[in-house]
Write a protein that holds these residues in place. Structure first.
Motif, PDB file in Angstrom:
ATOM      1  N   ALA A  74       0.838  -1.203   0.000  1.00  0.00           N
ATOM      2  CA  ALA A  74       0.000   0.000   0.000  1.00  0.00           C
ATOM      3  C   ALA A  74       0.871   1.250   0.000  1.00  0.00           C
ATOM      4  O   ALA A  74       0.628   2.196  -0.755  1.00  0.00           O
ATOM      5  N   VAL A  75       1.914   1.250   0.821  1.00  0.00           N
ATOM      6  CA  VAL A  75       2.813   2.405   0.909  1.00  0.00           C
ATOM      7  C   VAL A  75       3.524   2.634  -0.426  1.00  0.00           C
ATOM      8  O   VAL A  75       3.637   3.766  -0.898  1.00  0.00           O
ATOM      9  N   LYS A  76       3.998   1.558  -1.059  1.00  0.00           N
ATOM     10  CA  LYS A  76       4.731   1.675  -2.325  1.00  0.00           C
ATOM     11  C   LYS A  76       3.892   2.309  -3.426  1.00  0.00           C
ATOM     12  O   LYS A  76       4.416   3.036  -4.266  1.00  0.00           O
ATOM     13  N   TYR A  77       2.597   2.001  -3.431  1.00  0.00           N
ATOM     14  CA  TYR A  77       1.762   2.404  -4.559  1.00  0.00           C
ATOM     15  C   TYR A  77       0.741   3.485  -4.220  1.00  0.00           C
ATOM     16  O   TYR A  77      -0.154   3.751  -5.015  1.00  0.00           O
TER      17      TYR A  77
ATOM     18  N   SER B  74     -12.421 -10.964   9.894  1.00  0.00           N
ATOM     19  CA  SER B  74     -11.698 -10.423   8.743  1.00  0.00           C
ATOM     20  C   SER B  74     -10.939  -9.163   9.109  1.00  0.00           C
ATOM     21  O   SER B  74     -11.337  -8.441  10.024  1.00  0.00           O
ATOM     22  N   PHE B  75      -9.856  -8.918   8.365  1.00  0.00           N
ATOM     23  CA  PHE B  75      -9.188  -7.627   8.462  1.00  0.00           C
ATOM     24  C   PHE B  75      -8.928  -7.116   7.051  1.00  0.00           C
ATOM     25  O   PHE B  75      -8.837  -7.883   6.101  1.00  0.00           O
ATOM     26  N   ILE B  76      -8.841  -5.787   6.959  1.00  0.00           N
ATOM     27  CA  ILE B  76      -8.740  -5.120   5.664  1.00  0.00           C
ATOM     28  C   ILE B  76      -7.581  -4.142   5.676  1.00  0.00           C
ATOM     29  O   ILE B  76      -7.366  -3.447   6.674  1.00  0.00           O
ATOM     30  N   VAL B  77      -6.865  -4.079   4.559  1.00  0.00           N
ATOM     31  CA  VAL B  77      -5.910  -3.012   4.283  1.00  0.00           C
ATOM     32  C   VAL B  77      -6.373  -2.380   2.979  1.00  0.00           C
ATOM     33  O   VAL B  77      -6.507  -3.063   1.963  1.00  0.00           O
TER      34      VAL B  77
ATOM     35  N   GLU C  12      -8.183   1.058 -10.927  1.00  0.00           N
ATOM     36  CA  GLU C  12      -7.030   1.838 -11.361  1.00  0.00           C
ATOM     37  C   GLU C  12      -7.245   3.311 -11.026  1.00  0.00           C
ATOM     38  O   GLU C  12      -8.324   3.864 -11.249  1.00  0.00           O
ATOM     39  N   ASP C  13      -6.216   3.928 -10.477  1.00  0.00           N
ATOM     40  CA  ASP C  13      -6.201   5.342 -10.077  1.00  0.00           C
ATOM     41  C   ASP C  13      -7.144   5.675  -8.921  1.00  0.00           C
ATOM     42  O   ASP C  13      -7.350   6.852  -8.612  1.00  0.00           O
ATOM     43  N   ILE C  14      -7.732   4.679  -8.293  1.00  0.00           N
ATOM     44  CA  ILE C  14      -8.600   4.906  -7.128  1.00  0.00           C
ATOM     45  C   ILE C  14      -8.025   4.217  -5.896  1.00  0.00           C
ATOM     46  O   ILE C  14      -7.974   4.785  -4.823  1.00  0.00           O
ATOM     47  N   GLY C  15      -7.569   2.981  -6.056  1.00  0.00           N
ATOM     48  CA  GLY C  15      -6.963   2.279  -4.932  1.00  0.00           C
ATOM     49  C   GLY C  15      -7.331   0.808  -4.895  1.00  0.00           C
ATOM     50  O   GLY C  15      -8.033   0.298  -5.765  1.00  0.00           O
ATOM     51  N   THR C  16      -6.849   0.166  -3.841  1.00  0.00           N
ATOM     52  CA  THR C  16      -7.024  -1.272  -3.675  1.00  0.00           C
ATOM     53  C   THR C  16      -7.460  -1.570  -2.249  1.00  0.00           C
ATOM     54  O   THR C  16      -6.951  -0.975  -1.298  1.00  0.00           O
ATOM     55  N   ARG C  17      -8.399  -2.501  -2.126  1.00  0.00           N
ATOM     56  CA  ARG C  17      -8.819  -2.990  -0.809  1.00  0.00           C
ATOM     57  C   ARG C  17      -8.609  -4.498  -0.791  1.00  0.00           C
ATOM     58  O   ARG C  17      -9.152  -5.211  -1.631  1.00  0.00           O
ATOM     59  N   ILE C  18      -7.790  -4.947   0.160  1.00  0.00           N
ATOM     60  CA  ILE C  18      -7.545  -6.382   0.320  1.00  0.00           C
ATOM     61  C   ILE C  18      -8.142  -6.801   1.649  1.00  0.00           C
ATOM     62  O   ILE C  18      -7.813  -6.249   2.706  1.00  0.00           O
TER      63      ILE C  18
END
Length: 162
Positions: free
Chosen positions: A66-69, A88-91, A147-153
């Motif tokens: 997350a920090v890298k991107y 569950s946990f989320i980043v 793309e260009d919004i983010g990622t949720r894992i």
């Protein structure tokens, strides 16, 4: 190599996901002053079974990506929740997102398109290690990325001891 040899043993015990994520959140805010970290614990204490040191390693791997991107000044959210009685946990980040590579992100040495490789070092092993850890816990990942919004894992763990 340790995981492939079968020598890594998990120390499974009851843990509080809220406490675990709080610890990693506090570490992150002390180490990285370039991003805004937000911790959203579930109202109730989320209990799971797992090896806390291995699960923390998984969270740290997800945070490292997350920090890298994620651009400086943007937010990274850590969250705990119970979904359909599953701990569950989320980043979640506000980064560049994952283009078309979600099916491959857990493969060893996989790095996304060349534009993403230039500025951010790494071996492409982090997510494969995280997947090995969660697989050994009997859990699974869910990824939502734009793309260009983010990622949720989201990482979901079993309710009961293995």
């Amino acid at each position: 190599a340790r995981s492939d040899s079968g020598k890594t043993k998990l120390n499974i015990q009851a843990i509080s996901l809220n406490d675990m994520m709080q610890e990693v959140y506090e570490e992150s805010t002390m180490i990285d002053h370039k991003h805004k970290y937000i911790f959203k614990p579930a109202k109730e204490d989320i209990q799971a079974y797992g090896d806390i040191s291995m699960l923390k390693q998984t969270v740290r791997i997800l945070l490292d990506n997350a920090v890298k991107y994620t651009p400086e000044g943007s937010s990274i959210i850590l969250k705990t929740m119970l979904t359909n009685n599953t701990p569950s946990f989320i980043v979640q980040d506000e980064g560049i997102g994952i283009r078309n590579d979600i099916p491959h992100v857990f493969e060893r040495f996989f790095r996304s398109d060349p534009a993403r490789r230039k500025d951010n070092g790494g071996t492409g092993l982090g997510l494969s290690i995280a997947k090995w850890i969660i697989d050994k816990h009997g859990g699974y990942f869910s990824i939502l990325s734009r793309e260009d919004i983010g990622t949720r894992i989201t990482v979901s763990l079993p309710q009961k001891n293995l």
